[in-house]
Design a protein around this motif. Structure first.
Motif, short mmCIF file in Angstrom:
data_model
loop_
_atom_site.label_atom_id
_atom_site.label_comp_id
_atom_site.label_asym_id
_atom_site.label_seq_id
_atom_site.Cartn_x
_atom_site.Cartn_y
_atom_site.Cartn_z
N PRO A 1 0.84 -1.21 0.00
CA PRO A 1 0.00 0.00 0.00
C PRO A 1 0.87 1.25 0.00
O PRO A 1 1.91 1.27 0.66
N PRO A 2 0.47 2.29 -0.71
CA PRO A 2 1.21 3.55 -0.66
C PRO A 2 1.06 4.16 0.73
O PRO A 2 0.02 4.00 1.36
N GLY B 1 -1.59 -0.99 -5.41
CA GLY B 1 -1.43 -1.44 -4.03
C GLY B 1 -2.61 -1.15 -3.13
O GLY B 1 -2.45 -0.86 -1.95
N ALA B 2 -3.82 -1.22 -3.70
CA ALA B 2 -5.02 -1.03 -2.88
C ALA B 2 -5.11 -2.13 -1.83
O ALA B 2 -4.75 -3.27 -2.09
N SER B 3 -5.59 -1.78 -0.66
CA SER B 3 -5.75 -2.75 0.43
C SER B 3 -6.67 -3.86 -0.06
O SER B 3 -7.76 -3.60 -0.53
N ALA B 4 -6.23 -5.08 0.08
CA ALA B 4 -6.91 -6.23 -0.51
C ALA B 4 -8.37 -6.35 -0.11
O ALA B 4 -8.76 -5.96 0.98
N GLY B 5 -9.13 -6.90 -1.00
CA GLY B 5 -10.51 -7.31 -0.73
C GLY B 5 -11.45 -6.18 -0.39
O GLY B 5 -11.17 -5.00 -0.63
N ASN B 6 -12.62 -6.54 0.09
CA ASN B 6 -13.63 -5.56 0.43
C ASN B 6 -13.88 -5.53 1.93
O ASN B 6 -14.59 -6.34 2.47
N THR B 7 -13.27 -4.56 2.59
CA THR B 7 -13.49 -4.38 4.02
C THR B 7 -14.69 -3.45 4.21
O THR B 7 -15.07 -3.17 5.33
N PRO C 1 -12.66 2.41 2.27
CA PRO C 1 -12.00 2.89 1.06
C PRO C 1 -10.92 1.92 0.60
O PRO C 1 -10.41 1.13 1.40
N ASP C 2 -10.56 1.99 -0.69
CA ASP C 2 -9.56 1.08 -1.24
C ASP C 2 -8.21 1.25 -0.57
O ASP C 2 -7.50 0.28 -0.35
N PHE C 3 -7.87 2.50 -0.28
CA PHE C 3 -6.62 2.77 0.42
C PHE C 3 -6.99 3.19 1.83
O PHE C 3 -7.13 4.38 2.14
N ALA C 4 -7.16 2.20 2.69
CA ALA C 4 -7.72 2.42 4.02
C ALA C 4 -6.91 3.43 4.82
O ALA C 4 -7.48 4.34 5.44
N ALA C 5 -5.59 3.31 4.77
CA ALA C 5 -4.75 4.18 5.58
C ALA C 5 -4.84 5.63 5.12
O ALA C 5 -4.62 6.55 5.91
N LEU C 6 -5.16 5.83 3.85
CA LEU C 6 -5.21 7.19 3.29
C LEU C 6 -6.63 7.72 3.20
O LEU C 6 -6.84 8.91 2.98
N LEU D 1 -9.51 8.84 -6.12
CA LEU D 1 -8.50 8.89 -7.17
C LEU D 1 -9.14 8.37 -8.45
O LEU D 1 -9.41 7.18 -8.57
N TRP D 2 -9.42 9.30 -9.38
CA TRP D 2 -10.01 8.93 -10.66
C TRP D 2 -8.90 8.55 -11.62
O TRP D 2 -7.94 9.31 -11.80
N VAL D 3 -9.03 7.39 -12.25
CA VAL D 3 -8.05 6.98 -13.26
C VAL D 3 -8.79 6.70 -14.57
O VAL D 3 -9.44 5.66 -14.70
#
Length: 227
Positions: free
Chosen positions: A4-5, A54-60, A63-68, A115-117
């Motif tokens: 993860p970033p 490096g999105a945090s795995a799975g569906n918690t 957000p995809d990047f939980a720490a951020l 974050l739009w890609v």
DNA sequence: TATTGATCATAT
DNA sequence: ATATGATCAATA
């Protein structure tokens, strides 16, 4: 699978580093292969980018990047860079919507930081050859926030009053409520007009394509002074 | 052709 | 079963 970033800056740098590259290249770098069609792999692009960034795995549920606190969304765009599709946001949970406030809603939380890609999505181009665009780390401005809240509150009111089944894709200026189910026979309990609970077609919240088109245009086409 | 309604795969 | 990731296909 990337770690993860640690910061938003690191996340954005990673996303910038793959701008201009094709989905096939990214897949190869991850030891994977692009499907010939997305018809049976509709979530493939999003999942590829999750792994790459490096999105945090799975569906918690978070957000995809939980720490951020950052949500990742790929945006299928045409040759002009205009979104071709609406953006799925979340399942509409009738129980959770009743008596809830926008400020503390799951939808507002998801949209706080995205974050739009953009990714090329011309159906004539095989997925492997589609290129990734420049990323945009975004939060709603006051006007966008007002529009989102207004739609959400309208929907929440209707659902709580038992009128979920009157909601179609036509309602909402920036948000939509549309089917989100394995098939049209699927059912889920929702409040009915008699004050009870009745089975209804499961729905989800979507962002209209014109909303994402406008935010891309504002950030990529207009001078900084306009923002 | 733009928009709405229906659907597909995977993981938990 | 339900949440994640969305695009496909029919309609207006």
């Amino acid at each position: 699978m990337a770690p993860p970033p640690r910061t938003e800056g690191e996340l954005v740098e990673r996303a910038k580093a793959i701008a201009g590259r094709s989905l096939g290249e990214i897949a190869a770098g991850l030891g994977s292969t692009a499907p010939d069609s997305l018809a049976r792999a509709k979530g493939w692009v999003g999942q590829l980018l999750e792994r790459q960034l490096g999105a945090s795995a799975g569906n918690t549920g978070g957000p995809d990047f939980a720490a951020l606190g950052v949500e990742l969304k790929t945006l299928p765009v045409d040759v002009r860079g205009v979104p071709r599709e609406s953006t799925f946001l979340a399942v509409l949970s009738p129980a959770e919507l009743c008596g809830a406030r926008w400020e503390s809603s799951r939808l507002a939380a998801k949209l706080r930081r995205v974050l739009w890609v953009p990714v090329e999505a011309d159906p004539a181009t095989p997925p492997a050859a589609r290129r990734i665009g420049n990323p945009l780390l975004w939060s709603p401005d006051p006007g966008e926030e007002r529009a989102l809240r207004a739609d959400w509150e309208h929907f929440a009111e209707l659902v709580a009053a038992g009128y979920l089944d009157t909601l179609t894709g036509h309602a909402g200026q920036v948000l939509q409520v549309r089917p989100k189910a394995p098939n049209k026979a699927a059912r889920r309990l929702a409040p009915d007009a008699e004050g009870g609970q009745s089975p209804a077609l499961p729905r989800g919240f979507y962002l209209r394509a014109r909303f994402t088109a406008a935010l891309l245009a504002r950030h990529f086409l207009l001078p900084r002074a306009a923002r």
